[in-house]
Scaffold this active site. Structure first.
Site, PDB file in Angstrom:
ATOM      1  N   TYR A   1      70.591  33.795 123.308  1.00 41.86           N
ATOM      2  CA  TYR A   1      71.755  34.746 123.418  1.00 41.86           C
ATOM      3  C   TYR A   1      71.765  35.636 124.479  1.00 41.86           C
ATOM      4  O   TYR A   1      70.572  35.338 125.360  1.00 41.86           O
ATOM      5  CB  TYR A   1      72.166  35.302 122.140  1.00 41.86           C
ATOM      6  CG  TYR A   1      73.637  35.835 122.225  1.00 41.86           C
ATOM      7  CD1 TYR A   1      74.784  34.987 122.435  1.00 41.86           C
ATOM      8  CD2 TYR A   1      73.908  37.007 121.801  1.00 41.86           C
ATOM      9  CE1 TYR A   1      76.014  35.700 122.467  1.00 41.86           C
ATOM     10  CE2 TYR A   1      75.281  37.624 121.745  1.00 41.86           C
ATOM     11  CZ  TYR A   1      76.237  36.992 121.993  1.00 41.86           C
ATOM     12  OH  TYR A   1      77.444  37.144 122.052  1.00 41.86           O
TER      13      TYR A   1
ATOM     14  N   LYS B   1      84.951  12.813 107.016  1.00 43.19           N
ATOM     15  CA  LYS B   1      84.702  12.088 107.966  1.00 43.19           C
ATOM     16  C   LYS B   1      83.442  12.647 108.994  1.00 43.19           C
ATOM     17  O   LYS B   1      82.921  11.830 109.435  1.00 43.19           O
ATOM     18  CB  LYS B   1      86.073  12.120 108.928  1.00 43.19           C
ATOM     19  CG  LYS B   1      86.223  11.320 109.983  1.00 43.19           C
ATOM     20  CD  LYS B   1      86.744  10.060 109.860  1.00 43.19           C
ATOM     21  CE  LYS B   1      86.798   9.134 110.881  1.00 43.19           C
ATOM     22  NZ  LYS B   1      87.285   7.905 110.653  1.00 43.19           N
TER      23      LYS B   1
END
Lengths: 479, 177
Positions: free
Chosen positions: A70, A125
């Site tokens: 970061y 899914k």
């Protein structure tokens, strides 16, 4: 239409025993079992509170490492991508991340349940995407009042993804959404209910034609049901050399033909079906299914989950050694044993408890593995056909028979091969950003597709995934 | 006007045989074939606006208006007949009238009320031929301008006419009462 999920392999019941019991008793048992599985699924969904989570893929030795992952370090990564946007496929997880987009307008057999109720299905899914394809998939059910809203939202999120999987969107609006979104974004867009089912169907059909010694160019084919799957199956068959005049579509109103009463209405509401009405059925047959199946070689039903929709006399009216696909779920249009007694040489269904399951899960994980590895910009039909052909080859490799025209979900070695064939096709079609050799694509697909099973096992061993709590059903190991 | 053959081009998709037609003024004998064609067009219009819902007695009305206009010197009803395998079969209909424009010149306006072709005859230049044919017949009846009426939401019709030099001149806007 074939169900997306590979239903748990029914190890306890061999197909042969299952058929001998006859449909009724087995059907009652199946209904009872579906109810039990439903109870258990709710219980487990509460226990695990969802099916997927994000997991770091980089070492974090201490919080100091965040100056790399970061700020401030990441700023340089950001600038690099700003200067060269394609680097987003190399410096971030975009290359392997897919959005599962739905408006919840046609979820499984449930119909329009809305985006919140679609979420558990999309999570499932996503789990399949990861487990079978090594693909990081993010469920994004959307509150969208119109196709335009859904399109705008899907287009807006595209920069974060390497592909978009449209899921459970009602026909015929799914056709327009797929077509338009594919034009607007530079990543592959797929709608499983159209392309996945059609590709699996075509794969099975290629082998069925081979076994019965037919050539697709001289085959008379009837498609029963003109929804998402069959309209694309028709398009793919025509691309493979099916003679348009020897292809007949049939829906609730009977044979689809250029002068049917509703054809002008179709030109406005469903131009995809309209175009096929004009192009197919050269003999200008009209009337019910009975007329369509006369002298047909192949009947592919993807219509109403009601046995008896296709009857033995329909099969008997076909040419010798007919091929019958009855793909409705959960109940096929005709039971396989009934179709065979009526003379069908080869029967396929959408179910895992009969031989020859036409299953989307044979297709979509491998297709996405392939297009992501090639960093494809789109999925033109030749790529879909490449997937179907390779799937057919995969079944052939293990030995073709009337009971084995498609690989089963257990024949996992087929999937990386399909992924590599898809990636090769993306290169051949000129839509690949990353052009590797076949062997490189194959090795990459193997590695990425094998990893998730190891990951799942490792998490369980380490106690990071809680063991499944005891229940009345679902104790069977299914993976 | 004598019957004439016109070459229909192969369809845009390149499929199927050539579709040729011959066009002639309709007669009473054509009514049984013309009525269904006209109704198909009206039912297509129904798709574009709920205010174009087809009435129950539309079939009777279609027969009446066609019969009257076949006989009316100020109106035109053309029948498009197929050729080859479709020989003797009517595959399209055109209906037009000549109207007086009370305040404007040119004083006579040829109004195309309906052009309908069976789907297999579309996108082959046949519609364009019908448009030119009816235009010259309207001109022969004294019309100095030709107009076409169709549902505002029918974008295919909008494009068809725009491509051939038509522009919106007056609009009819509606609300239910």
């Amino acid at each position: 239409m074939a169900e997306s999920a590979p239903a748990a392999p029914a190890r306890s019941r061999s197909p042969r025993r299952r058929a001998a019991e006859g449909p009724t008793s087995a059907e009652e048992r199946r209904a009872g079992q579906t109810e039990l599985l439903g109870h258990r699924a709710v219980e487990l969904s509460r226990f695990y509170a969802g099916k997927i989570e994000t997991v770091p893929k980089v070492p974090v030795r201490s919080l100091h490492d965040f100056s790399l992952w970061y700020s401030p370090g990441v700023a340089a990564v950001s600038r690099a991508i700003e200067a060269e946007p394609e680097l987003s496929f190399e410096l971030t997880g975009r290359w392997n991340t897919v959005a599962i987009v739905t408006d919840g307008s046609r979820v499984l057999g449930l119909g329009e349940v809305g985006p919140r109720a679609a979420l558990p299905v999309m999570e499932g899914k996503a789990l399949l995407f990861k487990f079978l394809g090594g693909v990081d998939a993010v469920p994004i059910p959307m509150q969208a009042k119109s196709p335009d809203e859904l399109l705008a939202a899907a287009e807006a999120i595209a920069p974060a993804f390497g592909g978009i999987n449209l899921e459970d969107i009602a026909s015929p609006k799914c056709f327009g959404i797929l077509e338009e979104l594919s034009k607007r974004v530079e990543i592959p867009v797929w709608h499983d209910d159209q392309l996945g089912t059609a590709a699996a169907t075509v794969a099975g059909l290629l082998n069925a034609l081979k076994i019965t010694g037919r050539d697709i160019r001289t085959t008379r084919t009837v498609l029963l049901g003109a929804g998402a799957a069959n309209l694309v199956t028709a398009r793919l068959l025509l691309a493979l050399g099916q003679e348009p005049s020897a292809l007949t579509l049939v829906d609730q109103k009977g044979i689809l033909h250029a002068e049917r009463e509703d054809v002008d209405e179709l030109s406005v509401r469903n131009p995809w079906k309209y175009r096929l009405a004009l192009r197919t059925n050269g003999g200008s047959r009209s009337g019910p299914l009975e007329r369509a199946v006369e002298d047909a070689d192949v009947l592919i039903a993807a219509s109403t989950p009601r046995p008896g929709t296709v009857r033995p006399e329909h099969v008997r009216a076909m040419r010798p050694e007919p091929i019958v696909f009855a793909l409705a779920n959960p109940a096929p249009e005709i039971w396989p044993e009934v179709a065979r007694e009526a003379g069908a040489a080869i029967v396929a269904t959408g179910r895992s408890d009969f031989p020859n399951q036409v299953n989307n899960s044979l297709v979509f994980p491998a297709v996405f593995r392939g297009v992501l590895d090639a960093r494809a910009r789109s999925i033109p039909d030749p790529i879909v056909l490449a997937a179907a052909r390779e799937l057919a080859r995969g079944a052939e490799h293990k030995g073709l028979s009337v009971h084995h025209i498609l690989p089963t979900m257990e024949e996992a070695e087929v999937f990386p091969a399909v992924a590599a064939a898809v990636a090769d096709a993306a290169v051949a079609e000129g839509v690949a950003r990353q052009r590797l050799s076949h062997d490189e694509f194959l090795a990459r697909a193997k590695a990425l597709m094998e990893r998730p099973a190891r990951l799942v096992r490792a998490l369980a061993r380490a106690g990071l995934t809680a063991p499944m709590p005891r229940g009345r059903v679902g104790q069977r190991r299914s993976v | 006007m004598s019957p004439r053959d016109v070459a229909g081009k192969p369809s845009a998709s390149g499929d199927g045989p050539e579709r040729k037609i011959s066009v002639r003024p309709a007669t009473e004998a054509d009514l049984p074939s013309l009525v269904p064609l006209l109704l198909r067009l009206k039912r297509l219009n129904e798709e574009f606006d709920p205010l174009l819902k087809v009435r129950e007695d539309a079939e009777k009305k279609a027969r009446e208006v066609l019969r009257a206009q076949i006989a009316d010197p100020k109106a035109l009803v053309l029948a498009a007949e197929g050729t080859g395998a479709d020989r003797g079969k009517l595959v399209g209909v055109v209906r037009a009238v000549v109207r007086e424009r009370m305040f404007y010149t040119p004083e006579l306006e040829g109004v195309i009320l309906d052009i309908y072709l069976l789907p297999l005859y579309r996108r082959r230049g046949v519609g364009e031929y019908l448009l030119e044919e009816v235009s010259s017949l309207l001109k022969a009846k004294g019309a100095g301008v030709v107009t076409a009426e169709f549902p505002a939401q029918n974008e295919i019709a909008v494009r068809f006419y725009a491509k051939r030099g038509f522009r919106p001149v007056t609009s009819i806007h509606a609300r239910s009462l």
